[in-house]
Write an enzyme that holds these catalytic residues in place. Structure first.
Site, short mmCIF file in Angstrom:
data_model
loop_
_atom_site.label_atom_id
_atom_site.label_comp_id
_atom_site.label_asym_id
_atom_site.label_seq_id
_atom_site.Cartn_x
_atom_site.Cartn_y
_atom_site.Cartn_z
N SER A 293 0.63 -1.03 -0.04
CA SER A 293 0.07 0.07 0.09
C SER A 293 0.72 1.31 0.11
CB SER A 293 -1.09 0.08 1.18
OG SER A 293 -0.12 0.13 2.38
N GLU B 190 -18.20 23.08 -15.32
CA GLU B 190 -18.41 21.57 -15.83
C GLU B 190 -17.54 20.64 -15.20
OE1 GLU B 190 -19.92 23.13 -20.26
OE2 GLU B 190 -18.11 21.80 -20.13
N THR C 259 -39.51 26.86 -10.63
CA THR C 259 -39.73 25.13 -10.15
C THR C 259 -39.96 24.41 -11.64
OG1 THR C 259 -42.13 25.62 -10.26
CG2 THR C 259 -40.95 26.07 -8.08
N HIS C 260 -39.58 23.33 -11.55
CA HIS C 260 -39.67 22.47 -12.85
C HIS C 260 -38.79 23.03 -13.82
CE1 HIS C 260 -42.63 20.18 -10.65
NE2 HIS C 260 -43.07 21.13 -10.23
N LYS D 4 -8.15 4.16 2.10
CA LYS D 4 -7.70 5.13 2.15
C LYS D 4 -7.74 6.18 0.73
CE LYS D 4 -4.62 3.59 5.51
NZ LYS D 4 -5.26 2.03 5.38
N SER E 196 -12.92 27.40 -27.74
CA SER E 196 -12.98 26.40 -28.46
C SER E 196 -11.85 26.36 -29.58
CB SER E 196 -14.17 26.25 -29.40
OG SER E 196 -14.15 25.33 -30.45
N TYR F 152 -9.66 -6.19 12.27
CA TYR F 152 -9.25 -5.87 11.08
C TYR F 152 -9.00 -6.90 10.18
CZ TYR F 152 -5.89 -3.83 7.94
OH TYR F 152 -5.23 -3.04 6.88
N ASN G 4 -2.14 -2.53 13.09
CA ASN G 4 -3.64 -2.11 13.03
C ASN G 4 -4.21 -0.91 13.73
OD1 ASN G 4 -3.82 -4.75 11.88
ND2 ASN G 4 -5.06 -5.62 13.50
N ASN H 267 -16.46 28.92 -22.89
CA ASN H 267 -17.18 27.85 -22.12
C ASN H 267 -17.03 27.85 -20.81
OD1 ASN H 267 -17.70 26.76 -24.72
ND2 ASN H 267 -15.70 25.77 -24.74
N GLN I 82 -7.61 -2.01 4.07
CA GLN I 82 -6.58 -1.08 3.05
C GLN I 82 -7.11 -0.38 2.01
OE1 GLN I 82 -2.65 -3.13 2.33
NE2 GLN I 82 -2.87 -3.01 0.22
N LYS J 295 -16.59 30.82 -28.96
CA LYS J 295 -17.09 30.32 -27.71
C LYS J 295 -16.28 30.81 -26.42
CE LYS J 295 -19.31 26.95 -27.56
NZ LYS J 295 -18.90 25.65 -27.47
#
Length: 464
Positions: free
Chosen positions: A25, A292, A157-158, A327, A279, A319, A112, A287, A324, A285
């Site tokens: 690890s 995003e 809304t919606h 993490k 772009s 354990y 451990n 962007n 392992q 463009k």
């Protein structure tokens, strides 16, 4: 020549190179090198204080560990897969530095409780950094909101125009979301602020160790009350990933709307050039790539949460090597949410608000329909009937292109003779927003109260 394993006494043959690599690890848990040395220093100081180790041996180990810590901070340390993990790598480096006495460091502990301690320390140190980054974003939102209390925009809304609202009110909604994130991460500290050190493999140790001392030296509030729980608990990591996932939901929702709002169709805001890209083929463009990217990075944080939940769900005490896998997702999440918060803060601080475009979008969109229904209700018409009347007016207006504010007073009086000229004032978007002064509402006075409360909250952290 293969390196002799520190646990190899019981084995006649060593593992294959492939198995060594698969089981190691160190490629990722070296992220906790600083924490591992901190834990070892606390442990050996306790061994010295309790006379489990002779003072001369303990002092030699302390000196060696302090030198390793300095080297790590200065130019880093060299780790090998053959030594499997960060604990055995540090011990091997310590042995090279001070000789066989380094082997006494592991008295009264196990990998451990050692790894659990490192992991607690890692998250414990980073939780305040996450909270601080969220608060900086909150500060940027409050500042922008204070500049746009009376900026009118459509509320949705919606994703359909619903009612006009203050843009400042909209921004303060995200402030509140992020405040809940702050509180979740702060609560996370409660379960992170426990020391597993001294639980050993699972059952404690026969040595007369002082677990409270090591907890104090490492800045933990207290030791775990149960040694089995101490080495097998990963709730604190699950809480961190869960909190981070909710945080990324909030960031992603804000990004989604930023992407909408800066599009040609909306044009409500414009992002600074520093947070946009162009772009390679279309010269016009601009962007919203950073928004995003943050929206996209939410997926990797969610995946880390689901990964650890799945890893932990069937593990017997205490354990297991499966742990392992606890993490990498946390390390990646820290490296995802902190820059995401920083970039989002920069976007909010530098974006331009097109107040005229926002206000224009609240006209001729029938988002003042509720205002008219409320107005008719104040004249004694039951709200359900008022709702129906206004719905019919909206339908007629959609067919004829006539806005509610364009209906002649004579037509309104046919509905109810008590309708007066003041109906046109009520139908103005700005007035509609201003009048909504119920607690927490979008009325200007209420938004200013929200901002004031937020500024007071941030002032406690010296952020205002």
């Amino acid at each position: 020549m293969p390196i002799k394993k520190m646990w190899g006494g019981r084995f006649e043959k060593g593992a294959s190179e492939l198995v060594d690599e698969f089981g190691a690890s160190i490629s990722f848990d070296q992220e906790m090198a600083k924490e591992d040395i901190m834990g070892s220093l606390a442990h050996v100081k306790m061994l010295k204080a309790t006379k489990i180790l002779p003072a001369a041996d303990a002092d030699q180990i302390i000196k060696g560990l302090e030198e390793l810590a300095a080297e790590l901070a200065d130019h880093g340390l060299h780790f090998t897969v053959a030594n499997e993990d960060i604990h055995m790598n540090i011990e091997a480096l310590l042995t090279e530095k001070i000789g066989p006495v380094a082997g006494k460091l592991h008295t009264g502990r196990s990998r451990n409780d050692q790894v659990a301690t490192d992991f607690h320390l890692y998250i414990k140190e980073r939780l305040p950094k996450v909270v601080a980054a969220i608060k900086k974003l909150q500060q940027a939102l409050v500042q922008l909101a204070s500049e746009n209390v009376e900026t009118i925009m459509p509320g949705y809304t919606h994703m359909q125009h619903a009612q006009p609202i203050s843009y400042g009110h909209y921004l303060m909604a995200y402030f509140q979301m992020f405040q809940r994130d702050v509180e979740r991460f702060q609560f996370n500290q409660q379960h992170t602020d426990l020391s597993p050190l001294g639980a050993a493999a699972l059952a404690g140790t026969t040595f007369p160790i002082d677990r409270q001392m090591t907890a104090d030296l490492l800045g933990f509030k207290a030791p775990y009350a149960n040694s089995l729980d101490a080495v097998s608990d990963r709730d604190f990591a699950l809480e961190f990933l869960s909190n981070a996932s909710i945080l990324m939901v909030h960031l992603s929702r804000l990004c989604e709307e930023i992407i909408y709002w800066c599009s040609y169709e909306f044009g409500y805001i414009e992002l600074a050039d520093a947070y946009s890209t162009g772009s390679s083929i279309m010269p016009q463009k601009k962007n919203p790539d950073m928004a995003e990217l943050i929206r996209g990075k939410s997926g990797r944080v969610f995946a880390s949460l689901m990964g650890l939940l799945t890893t932990m769900k069937g593990l017997p005490l205490a354990y297991n090597k499966d742990m392992q896998e606890d993490k990498e997702g946390v390390f990646d999440t820290v490296k995802t949410i902190l820059p995401s918060l920083t970039v989002m803060t920069g976007m909010i601080k530098t974006l331009k608000v097109n107040k005229a475009k926002m206000a224009q979008a609240t006209h001729h969109d029938f988002s003042n329909a509720t205002e008219l229904a409320d107005y008719l209700a104040t004249k004694g018409i039951p709200f359900r009937r008022a709702h129906e009347i206004v719905g019919e007016l909206v339908l007629k207006g959609l067919k004829t292109g006539q806005d509610l504010a364009d209906i002649p007073l004579a037509e309104f009086k046919k509905i109810d003779p008590r309708v007066e000229d003041d109906v046109y004032e009520v139908l103005k978007p700005t007035v509609a927003v201003q009048r909504r002064n119920s607690a927490g509402g979008t009325g200007f006075a209420q938004v200013r109260e929200q901002i004031k409360a937020a500024q007071q909250l941030l002032a406690k952290d010296n952020l205002q």
